[in-house]
Design a protein around this motif. Structure first.
Motif, PDB file in Angstrom:
ATOM      1  N   UNK A 151       0.808  -1.226   0.000  1.00  0.00           N
ATOM      2  CA  UNK A 151       0.000   0.000   0.000  1.00  0.00           C
ATOM      3  C   UNK A 151       0.839   1.273   0.000  1.00  0.00           C
ATOM      4  N   UNK A 152       2.001   1.239   0.654  1.00  0.00           N
ATOM      5  CA  UNK A 152       2.812   2.440   0.791  1.00  0.00           C
ATOM      6  C   UNK A 152       3.776   2.670  -0.363  1.00  0.00           C
TER       7      UNK A 152
ATOM      8  N   UNK B 263     -19.550   0.220  -7.653  1.00  0.00           N
ATOM      9  CA  UNK B 263     -19.466  -1.245  -7.754  1.00  0.00           C
ATOM     10  C   UNK B 263     -18.096  -1.761  -7.327  1.00  0.00           C
ATOM     11  N   UNK B 264     -17.307  -0.891  -6.697  1.00  0.00           N
ATOM     12  CA  UNK B 264     -15.976  -1.209  -6.177  1.00  0.00           C
ATOM     13  C   UNK B 264     -15.000  -1.664  -7.259  1.00  0.00           C
ATOM     14  N   UNK B 265     -15.052  -0.984  -8.408  1.00  0.00           N
ATOM     15  CA  UNK B 265     -14.004  -1.145  -9.404  1.00  0.00           C
ATOM     16  C   UNK B 265     -13.118   0.092  -9.303  1.00  0.00           C
TER      17      UNK B 265
ATOM     18  N   UNK C  33      -7.161  -6.144  -6.769  1.00  0.00           N
ATOM     19  CA  UNK C  33      -7.817  -6.482  -5.493  1.00  0.00           C
ATOM     20  C   UNK C  33      -7.041  -5.902  -4.311  1.00  0.00           C
ATOM     21  N   UNK C  34      -5.698  -5.989  -4.367  1.00  0.00           N
ATOM     22  CA  UNK C  34      -4.881  -5.407  -3.297  1.00  0.00           C
ATOM     23  C   UNK C  34      -5.029  -3.892  -3.262  1.00  0.00           C
TER      24      UNK C  34
ATOM     25  N   UNK D 189      -9.592   1.204   0.483  1.00  0.00           N
ATOM     26  CA  UNK D 189     -10.578   1.059   1.564  1.00  0.00           C
ATOM     27  C   UNK D 189      -9.959   1.335   2.931  1.00  0.00           C
ATOM     28  N   UNK D 190      -8.643   1.094   3.045  1.00  0.00           N
ATOM     29  CA  UNK D 190      -7.932   1.332   4.309  1.00  0.00           C
ATOM     30  C   UNK D 190      -7.521   2.789   4.486  1.00  0.00           C
TER      31      UNK D 190
END
Length: 105
Positions: A19-20, A52-54, A74-75, A81-82
């Motif tokens: 993520x970073x 739709x979370x794309x 997906x990651x 989301x985080x």
């Protein structure tokens, strides 16, 4: 005949997107040609989640250029989301395609 072990083929696991520090270089899918016509190499797009979370890319006017489909999508969604924020820089335009580099802000 197969060798000893009897286990099936297990493909290598892809590296998890960090993520970073993770960077994604990819082509934009479902490109809106009208939005693309107003973009230039080096332009910065916002990386967002659609209803739709794309993963979609939008310009400064809120218009969606297209979406991202990548092995790490997906990651990337979980990172967003985080609370992580990302931007995409247009690295090439070859109408009707476009490539971007996605990095954390």
């Amino acid at each position: 005949m197969s060798g000893s072990g009897g286990g099936g083929y297990v493909p290598p696991q892809s590296a998890k997107f960090d993520c970073n520090t993770g960077i994604i270089n990819t082509s934009v899918s479902s490109v809106d040609l009208t939005v693309l016509s107003s973009q230039n190499i080096g332009d910065i797009l916002q990386v967002e989640l659609s209803e739709t979370e794309t993963v979609v890319l939008s310009d400064g006017n809120g218009e969606i250029l297209g979406s991202i489909i990548h092995t790490n999508t997906a990651d990337l969604i979980e990172c967003i989301k985080s609370g992580n924020e990302y931007e995409a820089v247009i690295t090439s335009i070859n109408t009707p395609s476009c490539r971007v580099k996605i990095e954390r802000i």
